[in-house]
Design a protein around this motif. Structure first.
Motif: not given
Length: 459
Positions: A80-87, A244-252, A255-260, A303-306
């Motif tokens: 979550l910190d990664r998505v928010l821009g380190s916090g 919904r019936y799969n275990t994996y979730r992505i938080l994307r 819009k972010n005024r303080f990060g990518s 983003g920065t993740r491969s």
């Protein structure tokens, strides 16, 4: 008795019309108009507005403004910190949207507990659940901080009083569609109520430097319910995606005024809540079948993740006059384009074949570097030739069949090398003799799709 005046407001864009319309002339959506009682201007509010116009606030030069730098604070959830821009920035407003049952409330309750355990006061406001329901979920998630307060109310006037009493550092609002201002004569979830609730929380957040998380519902089309103004007002908009019936979730972040806005976090839903995946590539490709046609490992960067993903394709003769093109996790139009290139440039006769393309894990990726993986998976299934499980591919395909360069090629190669792949196919534009010597993996540069098929499938 005075006649009550009403108006019709589009719940999608906020367009106002005196009569009901089937189709909104502004956003062109059907059946979005809802009748609302016209609001009367409060004399006190008008007086306050006149006083504001007569205030002594004047424009200032930008060079005379001093910045009070406030440090971000962590949620103790690295994904979550990664998505928010380190916090989290104190005083920021964060909107979290997603399908029902995807895990929005679960994630925010875990975030509340983590922040509260770090010594900050957290107020969790729920307009959808009772205290007992929240406590049952909190018990399952092992949430037990003394600095976490639960308040089940949807009246904005009462909420404002409680916020001034508790003086929290963080507020969680679940959800903004349930909040209501009793002075406005319309139901919860309408455009006027959502605008009023968001505006109220924004003023509280900015004035008192309180970080605020707001949960937003989504429509059946997948966009956030309510007016677009809701997304414009907040600082950050996060979408929680996944089946919904799969275990994996992505938080994307969209819009972010303080990060990518290109970062994403990957989670897995378990019985005790959402667990972050520090190495999603290893998990997502762990069950790849061997010696089976139509399956390929694709390297992508968000983003920065491969990440390495397994992409599968199935090509089978159609039983209908018009062949089907079904996709999950990738853009359907992009797949149609690649199939046209395979027919025109490579000469594959798939115009009478049904084609199904799927990304394993319920993820959705739109990066162009998926093109080569889609083409090779389709060619593998069509020719019934298996792709070596130790081979990874990446590359964007042009309309003439050429392979175009991709970004962050070094990160992609490092990820493949780390997970034990022996061979990687990349566009020739990304290749150089010098940098190829730095890796313990065979790097195969290709110029076009026909050459890539030859290298991977042998013909």
């Amino acid at each position: 008795m005075a006649k009550i005046k009403t108006k019709y407001v589009c719940q999608n864009c906020g367009y106002i019309n005196p009569k009901w319309l089937g189709k909104c002339p502004e956003c062109l959506q059907w059946n979005t108009f809802v009748e609302e009682i016209e609001e009367k201007i409060n004399p006190k509010v008008q007086a306050m507005a006149n006083a504001a116009l007569k205030s002594n606030i004047k424009p200032v030069k930008i060079n005379s403004i001093t910045i009070n730098r406030e440090e971000r604070f962590s949620t103790n959830i690295p994904e979550l910190d990664r998505v928010l821009g380190s916090g989290i920035i104190p005083g920021s407003m964060i909107l979290v949207g997603g399908d029902p049952g995807i895990g929005k409330s679960t994630l925010l309750l875990q975030v509340s507990d983590n922040i509260a355990k770090s010594g900050k006061q957290v107020l969790y406001i729920s307009g959808e659940e009772s205290e007992n329901q929240i406590k049952m979920r909190a018990k399952r998630l092992n949430v037990d901080s003394d600095n976490l307060y639960i308040y089940t109310e949807n009246n904005l006037s009462a909420i404002e009083v409680v916020i001034s009493d508790v003086k929290p550092d963080v507020i969680i609002v679940d959800s903004v569609q349930t909040m209501i201002n009793p002075e406005i004569n319309s139901a919860p979830g309408t455009v006027s109520q959502i605008k009023e609730a968001t505006s109220k929380f924004m003023k509280i957040s900015k004035k008192n430097a309180i970080s605020t998380f707001i949960v937003g519902h989504v429509t059946k089309e997948g966009s956030l319910a309510g007016p677009k103004l809701l997304e414009h007002m907040v600082d950050t908009v996060l979408y929680f995606e996944g089946e919904r019936y799969n275990t994996y979730r992505i938080l994307r972040a969209v819009k972010n005024r303080f990060g990518s806005t290109n970062e994403l976090g990957v989670f897995e839903m378990k019985s005790d809540g959402l667990v972050e995946l520090e190495n999603p590539s290893k998990v997502l490709i762990s069950e790849k079948p061997t010696d089976v046609s139509g399956s390929v490992i694709v390297s992508t960067v968000e983003g920065t993740r491969s990440m390495l993903l397994e992409l599968q394709a199935l090509v089978a003769p159609t039983n209908f006059g018009y062949p089907r093109r079904t996709t999950t996790g990738v853009d359907n139009n992009r797949v149609a384009l690649i199939l046209a290139v395979l027919e025109k440039v490579v000469g594959m006769q798939i115009q009478n074949q049904d084609v199904f393309v799927n990304i394993i894990g319920g993820l959705r990726i739109s990066e162009p570097s998926m093109d080569l993986g889609i083409a090779l998976a389709v060619a593998s299934s069509f020719k019934n030739i298996a792709i070596d499980a130790s081979v990874a591919v990446t590359g964007e395909i042009g309309l003439t069949g050429e392979l175009r360069t991709v970004s962050f090629i070094e990160k992609r190669i490092v990820e493949c090398e780390k997970l034990g792949f022996s061979k990687m196919v990349i566009p020739r534009g990304n290749y150089s003799e010098d940098f190829a010597k730095d890796y313990n993996i065979e790097i195969v540069p290709v110029s076009n799709l026909r050459q890539a098929i030859y290298e991977v499938l042998g013909g």
